[in-house]
Write an enzyme that holds these catalytic residues in place. Sequence first.
Site, PDB file in Angstrom:
ATOM      1  N   GLN A 113       0.942  -1.259  -0.030  1.00 26.63           N
ATOM      2  CA  GLN A 113      -0.054   0.105   0.039  1.00 26.63           C
ATOM      3  C   GLN A 113       0.942   1.204  -0.048  1.00 26.63           C
ATOM      4  OE1 GLN A 113      -3.482  -0.961   0.545  1.00 26.63           O
ATOM      5  NE2 GLN A 113      -3.840   1.079  -0.444  1.00 26.63           N
ATOM      6  N   LYS A 116       1.796   1.804  -3.579  1.00 23.33           N
ATOM      7  CA  LYS A 116       0.501   2.097  -4.571  1.00 23.33           C
ATOM      8  C   LYS A 116       0.157   3.534  -4.103  1.00 23.33           C
ATOM      9  CE  LYS A 116      -2.557  -1.106  -4.024  1.00 23.33           C
ATOM     10  NZ  LYS A 116      -3.740  -1.977  -3.603  1.00 23.33           N
ATOM     11  N   LYS A 128      -2.531  -0.749   6.560  1.00 17.78           N
ATOM     12  CA  LYS A 128      -3.667  -1.939   6.489  1.00 17.78           C
ATOM     13  C   LYS A 128      -4.120  -2.493   7.647  1.00 17.78           C
ATOM     14  CE  LYS A 128      -5.449  -4.082   2.748  1.00 17.78           C
ATOM     15  NZ  LYS A 128      -5.700  -3.732   1.727  1.00 17.78           N
ATOM     16  N   ASP A 168     -11.720  -3.948   2.247  1.00 11.77           N
ATOM     17  CA  ASP A 168     -11.138  -4.862   1.419  1.00 11.77           C
ATOM     18  C   ASP A 168     -11.843  -6.260   1.340  1.00 11.77           C
ATOM     19  OD1 ASP A 168      -8.190  -5.462   0.178  1.00 11.77           O
ATOM     20  OD2 ASP A 168      -8.310  -7.066   1.374  1.00 11.77           O
ATOM     21  N   THR A 211     -12.113   0.548  -7.818  1.00 13.14           N
ATOM     22  CA  THR A 211     -10.819  -0.399  -8.475  1.00 13.14           C
ATOM     23  C   THR A 211     -11.216  -1.265  -9.626  1.00 13.14           C
ATOM     24  OG1 THR A 211     -10.944  -0.691  -5.805  1.00 13.14           O
ATOM     25  CG2 THR A 211      -9.485  -2.343  -6.989  1.00 13.14           C
ATOM     26  N   SER A 380     -10.675   6.688  -2.917  1.00 16.40           N
ATOM     27  CA  SER A 380     -10.624   6.936  -1.558  1.00 16.40           C
ATOM     28  C   SER A 380      -9.885   8.465  -1.194  1.00 16.40           C
ATOM     29  CB  SER A 380      -9.851   5.907  -0.558  1.00 16.40           C
ATOM     30  OG  SER A 380     -10.875   4.606  -0.300  1.00 16.40           O
TER      31      SER A 380
END
Length: 448
Positions: A113, A116, A128, A168, A211, A380
């Site tokens: 993440q 990303k 996360k 998730d 996504t 987000s």
Amino acid sequence: MLTDEYVKRVYAQVEKRDGDQPEFLQAVREVFESLEPVVEKHPEYEKAGVLERLVEPERVVKFRVAWTDDEGKVQVNRGYRIQFNSAIGPYKGGLRFHPSVNEGVIKFLGFEQILKNSLTSLPMGGGKGGSDFDPKGKSDAEVMRFCQAFMTELCRHIGQFTDVPAGDINVGAREIGYLFGQYKRIRDEYSGVITGKGLEFGGSLARTEATGYGLCYYTQEALRVLKNDSFEGKTVVISGSGNVAIFATEKAQALGAKVVTASDSNGYVYDPDGIKLDIVKDIKLGHRGRIKEYAERVPGAEYHEGCKGVWTVPCDIALPCATQNEIDEESAKALVANGCKVVCEGANMPSTPEAIAVYQDNGLLYGPAKAANAGGVAVSGLEMSQNSYRLSWTFEEVDNKLKSIMENIVANSLAAAKEYGHEGDLMLGANAAGFVKVANAMVAQGVL
Ligand SMILES: NC(=O)C1=CN([C@@H]2O[C@H](COP(=O)(O)OP(=O)(O)OC[C@H]3O[C@@H](n4cnc5c(N)ncnc54)[C@H](O)[C@@H]3O)[C@@H](O)[C@H]2O)C=CC1
Ligand SMILES: O=C(O)CCC(=O)C(=O)O
């Protein structure tokens, strides 16, 4: 193989400390292989200990989640939030509820993440979280009580300026609503502390689709730039039938492709005429059913037990959208043997290192997860902006921003790949481009 002395030394340290976390080691190794030419060109990163710090989370929060089931029995699960890196913004990343969740799984996801989020070009650090709670077979009331218990602890560690979770696997609109409600109740604060919220209470239009749509925008752009091609007329294999898979199917179909599969953790369906998405949505979003039901409802569709078989279906493009390591070497070889030319990843780390080697050896266009699935966290980030402004953009505004973010990710990855001597390599480029921004911020902020 790792060759750079600095990279090798830090990786050996990770192996020694975290040898019991195979998914985390896998994620670090893949990134480190890409970063060798980068750290060779930037000796200041070694001097500032950037790699050593990058692989060590700033904070690991692990907690008990005790709740009562419908029979009145006390249940205890384990909760996690890993606040990995805040060099370029507040920690940001989803929550996963699945029996396979452990510290190593959350660490690999949090590590991915960081890079990303950097690739999105929005100011978000990496984090996360999740739990080994399994919502399968639980009533709504049980899910609500679990989410409330989870947030009762989590709420002291998060906030709109410090750490902003989202969904998730198995954390969708229902769970986000319960989590947000409990945060508001305990902290007496109405803020953008979670993303993926319902539209009535601060959510962004297009976050649900982001996504899957983003994955297709990324794939379409990579096809255009690298192969002068597109989705038009292509046969596409997609795994999963959750949030990412459903909206990847929707956008791939809108771009002119025929999507022929959908799957869940029990098996997959093959529909040679093309997946009827309204039926998948009814099964999965309507009543949380199994994908097997699709073949019972659609004449001509086949159901096969087991998840791996989906990769033996002939296709031009494969979009894995279920879970980590779902494509191993054997499956990658089957894809290649059946004509697949493109693999772009909607799930996080769905390909084993051996599978990636098969793509590379056979010249496939390979779009790695941290670039190809960045559209979710990008929107987000846009939800956070809208919450701060106290306004809502239209679906078209958000969707256009998402599309240009995904196109920029392709461009920036290719520019970085070229700069570091690996022209056309989207994986190395994504790792390098994501890393350099974070590394420069870490150097500038001193040893922390
Ligand atoms: N939701 C999001 O915005 C984002 C999700 N991702 C990743 O995309 C993947 C899917 O996530 P979502 O669609 O959000 O979750 P979801 O909970 O909506 O759907 C997950 C899907 O994967 C299937 N699945 C789970 N375990 C499986 C297994 N062992 N074998 C085969 N199928 C399995 C489930 O049956 C379901 O169809 C995950 O890797 C997640 O980390 C990545 C970026 C953002
Ligand atoms: O939207 C977010 O904050 C996180 C999405 C996510 O978990 C991911 O990109 O894997």
